[in-house]
Design an enzyme around this catalytic site. Structure first.
Site, PDB file in Angstrom:
ATOM      1  N   ASP A 127       0.801  -1.227   0.000  1.00 23.64           N
ATOM      2  CA  ASP A 127       0.000   0.000   0.000  1.00 23.64           C
ATOM      3  C   ASP A 127       0.829   1.269   0.000  1.00 23.64           C
ATOM      4  O   ASP A 127       0.411   2.292  -0.528  1.00 23.64           O
ATOM      5  CB  ASP A 127      -0.941   0.015   1.214  1.00 23.64           C
ATOM      6  CG  ASP A 127      -0.196   0.240   2.522  1.00 23.64           C
ATOM      7  OD1 ASP A 127       0.640  -0.613   2.879  1.00 23.64           O
ATOM      8  OD2 ASP A 127      -0.441   1.273   3.164  1.00 23.64           O
ATOM      9  N   TYR A 138      -4.963   0.874   9.713  1.00 22.29           N
ATOM     10  CA  TYR A 138      -6.140   1.109   8.878  1.00 22.29           C
ATOM     11  C   TYR A 138      -7.402   0.703   9.635  1.00 22.29           C
ATOM     12  O   TYR A 138      -8.146  -0.177   9.205  1.00 22.29           O
ATOM     13  CB  TYR A 138      -6.018   0.356   7.551  1.00 22.29           C
ATOM     14  CG  TYR A 138      -4.922   0.911   6.669  1.00 22.29           C
ATOM     15  CD1 TYR A 138      -5.096   2.113   5.983  1.00 22.29           C
ATOM     16  CD2 TYR A 138      -3.698   0.262   6.556  1.00 22.29           C
ATOM     17  CE1 TYR A 138      -4.085   2.642   5.201  1.00 22.29           C
ATOM     18  CE2 TYR A 138      -2.683   0.785   5.765  1.00 22.29           C
ATOM     19  CZ  TYR A 138      -2.884   1.979   5.098  1.00 22.29           C
ATOM     20  OH  TYR A 138      -1.877   2.508   4.325  1.00 22.29           O
TER      21      TYR A 138
END
Length: 494
Positions: A78, A246
């Protein structure tokens, strides 16, 4: 929203929109688009394809999934580490897909001298490269969604273990633990976003690869049913490994977001998903105003911007208008913060993720207004700020312009490549590259970093992850915005 506010919105499109005029040629947007798409090749995990243009990367994570007896090779890292986080990866695929769906027809088919000279190849249409970026992520999500019944694999690697080391992805020897959501440990947020991503990607390939598109859509429908039937947040089920990285603050928005994309992607079942939105919208918060669009919050996009494409969602238009007004200085409802240089600013790390997602939404809304016979004027753009029209005179896209970040918080970019340094660089040994004042060993072309602070100040230091780390979910909506400006430049060039 008042008529006065609407006129402000239409006149300015909130400093991110330019549908016509000379300002569209402020930068070489086609070149920036080339680089923005190229960045995704640097983030690839798995067995790299023969056409890989970022030559300093090599194969990595080939045994991912083996800890649970499944194949989870592929996908994207990511950001600057070597973890595969499912929620931001799925959002990345959704936004890449939406970029292609909304603005793919504006992507020039051109040969880039930059890509041809530095990375080899070139000459492939930008649309093909954008589709390849979508497919790379969608292939992984398809594996994660179909490997085991009633299971969605949502993460590979323990982030705490990964962050203990500064290693190239090709060298990593930290545990590649596998994390999943199940009926007993639900994750409607990550499953909903995965369903949205698969549905959106199915639209991208509906014409060019119908069989693949159908496979994606079938998986999207299954994952959505799983997300809706077994409700709960993955932040509760997997809190020890997804938070604080996250954390999801609600799964309600992802369920509506996924249903909206399935409504668009499923002609035979569009009424089913529209009925779901109507029946569940109130309970899932669709009637609440919201002022942020990100990997964790899709309410604005679901309620407003998809209404330009999804029949029957026009009831949420007032919420979209309120969001637009929140961005426009002087409008009723204005509540945004801007830097002295004019950049939208939100507290926290990686501010550019909000800049690019907001710019994308504004362009999409402007396109909707234009199709409704409204007029949108030109304004200074968030995209131009990223590319160098800012007080520092600095591009926040690596490799674009003469002055850009040289110390990116990114393991692979900071260290010598396997090609140049075949010997392994160990976990602790790598930290000398993290703390080195030397510029990056490899050019992470197209990466947009976190960006400046509230005063337009930027510290180009690899240790400064809040400002110097790039991410796939920052670049994904920028692909659509740059395609728009590249297309506008082509249309309005003399």
């Amino acid at each position: 929203m008042s008529r006065a506010c609407l006129l402000v919105v239409v006149a300015a499109a909130a400093a991110a929109v330019c549908l016509a005029g000379r300002e569209a040629a402020a930068f070489n947007y086609a070149d920036a688009l080339d680089k923005a798409i190229l960045f995704f090749e640097a983030q690839r995990s798995g067995k790299l394809p023969p056409g890989q243009r970022v030559a300093w990367r090599a194969d990595s994570g080939l045994s991912d999934g083996s800890a649970d007896g499944v194949d989870l090779a592929g996908g994207y890292y990511d950001a600057g580490d070597n973890v595969k986080f499912g929620l931001p990866m799925a959002f990345t695929v959704t936004m890449l897909s939406w970029s292609v769906i909304e603005f793919g027809d504006m992507m020039p088919a051109r040969r880039s001298s930059f890509l041809g000279g530095i990375f080899g190849g070139g000459g492939v249409a930008q649309l093909d490269n954008a589709r390849a970026a979508v497919r790379w992520g969608a292939d992984y999500l398809l594996k994660a969604a179909t490997a085991t019944p009633d299971t969605l694999y949502v993460q590979v690697a323990d982030p705490y273990q990964d962050h203990r080391c500064w290693e190239r992805p090709e060298d990593m020897d930290t545990p590649r633990s596998v994390y999943k959501v199940t009926p007993q440990s639900p994750g409607s947020d990550v499953a909903g976003e995965t369903a949205a991503a698969l549905a959106a990607a199915s639209i991208v390939f509906r014409v060019s690869d119908p069989a693949y598109s159908a496979k994606l859509l079938d998986a999207a429908q299954l994952v959505f049913d799983f997300a809706d039937k077994y409700r709960g947040s993955y932040s509760d089920s997997l809190s020890s490994v997804v938070c604080p990285f996250y954390c999801s603050h609600s799964y309600h928005d992802e369920l509506l977001w996924a249903a909206s994309w399935l409504h668009l992607a499923s002609p035979e079942k569009k009424d089913v998903y529209l009925s779901y939105i109507w029946s569940n919208g109130h309970a899932l918060g669709a009637e609440q105003d919201d002022f942020t669009f990100s990997w964790d919050d899709k309410r604005v996009a679901t309620k407003g911007f998809l209404q330009s494409r999804a029949d029957g969602l026009q009831l949420y238009k007032a919420h979209t208008d309120n969001y637009i007004c929140s961005l426009v200085p002087g409008a009723n409802g204005f509540q945004s913060q801007y830097t002295p240089g004019g950049l939208l600013f939100k507290e926290g790390d990686s501010n550019m993720q909000y800049v690019t997602s907001t710019a994308f939404l504004l362009l999409t809304y402007a396109k909707y207004l234009s199709s409704s016979a409204a007029t949108v004027s030109c304004g200074s753009t968030a995209v131009d700020y990223i590319l160098g029209a800012n007080p520092a005179g600095m591009s926040y896209m690596v490799g674009f312009g003469a002055r850009y970040p040289r110390h990116v918080h990114h393991r692979g970019a900071s260290m010598p490549s396997v090609r140049d340094h075949p010997a392994r660089i160990g976990c602790d040994e790598g930290f000398r590259y993290l703390h080195s004042p030397e510029p990056d060993r490899n050019l992470l072309a197209g990466a947009v970093v976190g960006g400046p602070d509230a005063g337009d100040a930027f510290a180009d230091g690899r240790d400064n992850y809040a400002q110097a780390e790039p991410s796939t979910y920052t670049n994904a909506p920028l692909v659509g915005a740059l395609a728009f400006f590249a297309g506008a430049h082509k249309i309005f060039s003399p």
